[in-house]
Scaffold this motif. Structure first.
Motif, PDB file in Angstrom:
ATOM      1  N   THR A  12       0.859  -1.173   0.000  1.00 35.78           N
ATOM      2  CA  THR A  12       0.000   0.000   0.000  1.00 35.78           C
ATOM      3  C   THR A  12       0.897   1.225   0.000  1.00 35.78           C
ATOM      4  OG1 THR A  12      -1.900   1.102   1.027  1.00 35.78           O
ATOM      5  CG2 THR A  12      -0.285   0.115   2.525  1.00 35.78           C
ATOM      6  N   GLY A  13       0.453   2.265  -0.658  1.00 38.67           N
ATOM      7  CA  GLY A  13       1.276   3.474  -0.716  1.00 38.67           C
ATOM      8  C   GLY A  13       0.528   4.620  -1.362  1.00 38.67           C
ATOM      9  N   HIS A  14       1.173   5.762  -1.313  1.00 37.60           N
ATOM     10  CA  HIS A  14       0.522   6.988  -1.765  1.00 37.60           C
ATOM     11  C   HIS A  14       0.478   7.125  -3.278  1.00 37.60           C
ATOM     12  CE1 HIS A  14       0.067   8.293   2.277  1.00 37.60           C
ATOM     13  NE2 HIS A  14       1.363   8.369   2.506  1.00 37.60           N
ATOM     14  N   CYS A  60       2.926   4.973  -6.039  1.00 38.56           N
ATOM     15  CA  CYS A  60       3.762   3.961  -5.379  1.00 38.56           C
ATOM     16  C   CYS A  60       3.383   2.533  -5.743  1.00 38.56           C
ATOM     17  CB  CYS A  60       3.720   4.162  -3.864  1.00 38.56           C
ATOM     18  SG  CYS A  60       4.531   5.684  -3.332  1.00 38.56           S
ATOM     19  N   ASP A  61       2.107   2.262  -5.977  1.00 40.53           N
ATOM     20  CA  ASP A  61       1.714   0.900  -6.366  1.00 40.53           C
ATOM     21  C   ASP A  61       2.436   0.472  -7.641  1.00 40.53           C
ATOM     22  OD1 ASP A  61      -0.103   0.993  -4.252  1.00 40.53           O
ATOM     23  OD2 ASP A  61      -1.767   0.206  -5.440  1.00 40.53           O
ATOM     24  N   ASP A 127      -8.310  -3.165  -0.715  1.00 41.28           N
ATOM     25  CA  ASP A 127      -7.285  -3.120   0.335  1.00 41.28           C
ATOM     26  C   ASP A 127      -7.475  -4.251   1.344  1.00 41.28           C
ATOM     27  OD1 ASP A 127      -6.377  -0.871  -0.981  1.00 41.28           O
ATOM     28  OD2 ASP A 127      -7.284   0.534   0.436  1.00 41.28           O
ATOM     29  N   ALA A 139       4.655  -0.723   2.958  1.00 34.90           N
ATOM     30  CA  ALA A 139       3.911   0.515   2.725  1.00 34.90           C
ATOM     31  C   ALA A 139       4.832   1.711   2.565  1.00 34.90           C
ATOM     32  CB  ALA A 139       2.960   0.774   3.889  1.00 34.90           C
ATOM     33  N   PHE A 141       4.299   5.484   3.404  1.00 36.80           N
ATOM     34  CA  PHE A 141       3.297   6.198   4.197  1.00 36.80           C
ATOM     35  C   PHE A 141       3.911   7.418   4.866  1.00 36.80           C
ATOM     36  CE2 PHE A 141       0.808   6.351   8.303  1.00 36.80           C
ATOM     37  CZ  PHE A 141      -0.342   6.878   7.735  1.00 36.80           C
ATOM     38  N   THR A 148      -4.133   4.710   2.315  1.00 30.17           N
ATOM     39  CA  THR A 148      -2.977   4.009   2.874  1.00 30.17           C
ATOM     40  C   THR A 148      -3.112   3.907   4.388  1.00 30.17           C
ATOM     41  OG1 THR A 148      -1.593   4.756   1.038  1.00 30.17           O
ATOM     42  CG2 THR A 148      -0.455   4.029   3.043  1.00 30.17           C
ATOM     43  N   HIS A 149      -3.544   4.979   5.012  1.00 28.86           N
ATOM     44  CA  HIS A 149      -3.756   4.984   6.467  1.00 28.86           C
ATOM     45  C   HIS A 149      -4.804   3.935   6.845  1.00 28.86           C
ATOM     46  CE1 HIS A 149      -5.269   6.836  10.323  1.00 28.86           C
ATOM     47  NE2 HIS A 149      -3.983   6.711  10.551  1.00 28.86           N
ATOM     48  N   THR A 151      -5.632   1.248   5.189  1.00 28.40           N
ATOM     49  CA  THR A 151      -5.095  -0.095   4.956  1.00 28.40           C
ATOM     50  C   THR A 151      -4.148  -0.509   6.078  1.00 28.40           C
ATOM     51  OG1 THR A 151      -5.305   0.254   2.589  1.00 28.40           O
ATOM     52  CG2 THR A 151      -3.886  -1.562   3.284  1.00 28.40           C
ATOM     53  N   LEU A 152      -3.314   0.418   6.524  1.00 30.65           N
ATOM     54  CA  LEU A 152      -2.390   0.104   7.613  1.00 30.65           C
ATOM     55  C   LEU A 152      -3.134  -0.154   8.921  1.00 30.65           C
ATOM     56  CD1 LEU A 152       0.499   2.533   6.746  1.00 30.65           C
ATOM     57  CD2 LEU A 152       0.532   0.019   6.638  1.00 30.65           C
TER      58      LEU A 152
END
Length: 179
Positions: A12-14, A60-61, A127, A139, A141, A148-149, A151-152
């Motif tokens: 996961t990422g921005h 980022c994905d 997610d 991630a 993040f 992303t938040h 998902t984490l």
């Protein structure tokens, strides 16, 4: 294809709007982050991870997916799954990113479409799908709210191992959390 959750890592990422360099992948910070992704993937591979799941979003994905594909050239036993939230995911993206998305997806070993059409929850369903099938989450993040938040938080609630890369310090090793 039966996959072993204990050997699976999702990402996961921005998206570019939350990255300091936006869409400018020539920025040195972006290059540094891509090197860090490669380093973390190498380490995960050495620990026995063989299946990687990517949500196929802009930013980022796509960096993650390309790093996995590069690692697969060295380790053919590695697999990449594209987890697509809906069939229209890249429809409104710039054409060059749509082509990049398609090129990556064409190289995936597995393609999972979470649902046929877009609704406001399809990204969150994607997610959860990825986290539910993974032992670890890698991630990018920066601490801000968003997908992303979410998902984490879901990964922490699901007691998954988390490796965090900070886009403001892309050269740093991933912070490692085991719940």
């Amino acid at each position: 294809m039966a996959l072993d959750e204990s050997r699976t890592c999702c990402f996961t990422g921005h998206r570019p709007d939350k990255l300091p360099w936006g869409l400018n992948e020539r920025d040195l910070r972006c290059a540094s982050l891509k090197r860090s992704l490669t380093r973390e993937l190498d380490a995960l591979y050495l620990r026995g991870f063989r299946h990687f799941i990517c949500g196929m979003a802009m930013g980022c994905d796509l960096y993650f997916a390309e790093a996995v594909l590069a690692l697969r050239e060295q380790h053919p036993d590695l697999t990449l799954e594209g987890a697509i939230p809906c069939l229209t995911q890249p429809q409104r993206w710039p054409e060059h990113l749509q082509l990049r998305w398609r090129r990556i997806l064409d190289q995936c070993d597995l393609e999972t479409v979470v649902q046929q059409s877009y609704d406001r929850w399809c990204m969150l369903r994607r997610d959860r799908y990825m986290v539910d099938r993974s032992a670890a989450v890698l991630a990018v993040f920066d601490g801000t709210s968003g997908g992303t938040h979410y998902t984490l938080n879901y990964a922490m609630d699901s007691k998954r191992e988390i490796l965090l890369l900070d886009p403001a310090r892309p050269e740093a090793k991933a912070a490692h959390f085991t719940i």
